[in-house]
Design an enzyme around this catalytic site. Structure first.
Site, short mmCIF file in Angstrom:
data_model
loop_
_atom_site.label_atom_id
_atom_site.label_comp_id
_atom_site.label_asym_id
_atom_site.label_seq_id
_atom_site.Cartn_x
_atom_site.Cartn_y
_atom_site.Cartn_z
CG ASP A 23 10.50 -16.47 5.23
OD1 ASP A 23 9.55 -15.67 5.29
OD2 ASP A 23 10.51 -17.47 4.50
CG MET A 62 9.13 -26.89 9.26
SD MET A 62 7.91 -26.03 8.23
CE MET A 62 7.94 -27.05 6.73
CE LYS A 117 2.92 -18.67 8.01
NZ LYS A 117 1.90 -17.94 8.78
#
Length: 279
Positions: free
Chosen positions: A46, A183, A68
């Site tokens: 990642d 997030m 991502k």
């Protein structure tokens, strides 16, 4: 050194290990994670995996980026999952390396289910999630006996990039004295408004911990009411962990990294105040 790894499992050809790399500091890797790095033929990693962790791979190992990041071009999750299947069927020792913990907002469950669907053997290696380890590096505990007996972890956006509509904001606002959000920076204005509308104090402490557990770590302390304005003015950007709750007030005493850089810590940051869980 090899004594540390004696008795640990082999990463077999044709199998996949889903491994958590922790919040940033390579020292927070588990022995199982380092053992996997030493054996893997290919590491599918990642964006949030510290580059120093990737230097631990064996000679000849292939590094494949599958990060991502919100708002940026990135591979689709289904494509990543099927790529793991493809590599395993080639007889590779496959390491899927994720920042934090693969089962804490890491979509590790989705990837593991795809492996099961396709008959690929796999192993899960937990990692230290940023919502705990990252806050610890900022000097903020997720629980403290004088402050809270519960904590809630939530994501600030769903797969479509908006604030999840299935979150029961009133229940969380009233029932969880400490809220840790992944997030959430992009939507902090809406999230703060939801929490205040559900009963949280506008003056409640909030902290943003950006690039947690790395040399670039930055911490912004603010309040729920001022969170959006202050983070915008700061120019800080994700990745970030956001924490809401009175535990933020403990940072002047527990900022151990700050102390290493000369900060004088406070012995009684709560000023003997008695806090009560809203539950």
């Amino acid at each position: 050194m090899d004594k540390l790894f004696s008795g640990l499992p082999d990463l077999e050809p044709g199998s996949v290990w889903l491994v958590g790399a922790g919040p940033g500091d390579p020292g927070l890797l588990t022995l199982h994670a380092v053992n996997a790095l030493r054996q893997a033929d290919i590491v599918v990693h990642d964006a949030l995996v510290n580059a120093e962790c990737l230097t631990m791979v064996k000679t000849g190992a292939v590094l494949e980026f599958a990060g991502k990041r919100g708002g940026k071009p990135s591979p689709k999750q289904r494509d990543i999952s099927l790529r793991l299947v493809e590599l395993a069927r080639q007889g590779k020792r496959v390491l899927r390396l994720k920042g934090g913990d693969p089962f804490v907002f890491g979509r590790g469950g989705e990837e593991a289910l795809t492996l099961v669907e396709n008959g690929i053997p796999f192993r899960i290696v937990p990692g230290i999630t940023a919502g705990i380890g990252g806050l610890a590096y900022a000097g903020i505990p997720v629980t403290h006996r004088e402050v809270n007996h519960a904590v809630t972890f939530l994501t600030g956006h769903d797969s479509s990039g908006v604030v999840p509509d299935r979150i029961h904001w009133e229940g969380i606002a009233k029932g969880s004295p400490v809220i840790v959000m992944y997030m959430a920076m992009k939507h902090i204005g809406q999230i703060a408004a939801n929490l205040i509308s559900a009963g949280r104090s506008p003056d409640e402490p909030v902290a943003f911990v950006c690039n947690a557990a790395t040399p670039e770590q930055t911490v912004l302390e603010t309040t729920l009411e001022r969170a959006e304005a202050d983070v915008t003015a700061s120019g800080l950007e994700p990745p970030a962990i956001v924490v809401v709750g009175e535990v933020v007030r403990l940072r002047p005493a527990l900022d151990w990294l700050g102390a290493l850089q000369g900060r004088t810590l406070e012995a009684d940051p709560l000023l003997n105040r008695a806090f009560k869980d809203p539950a």
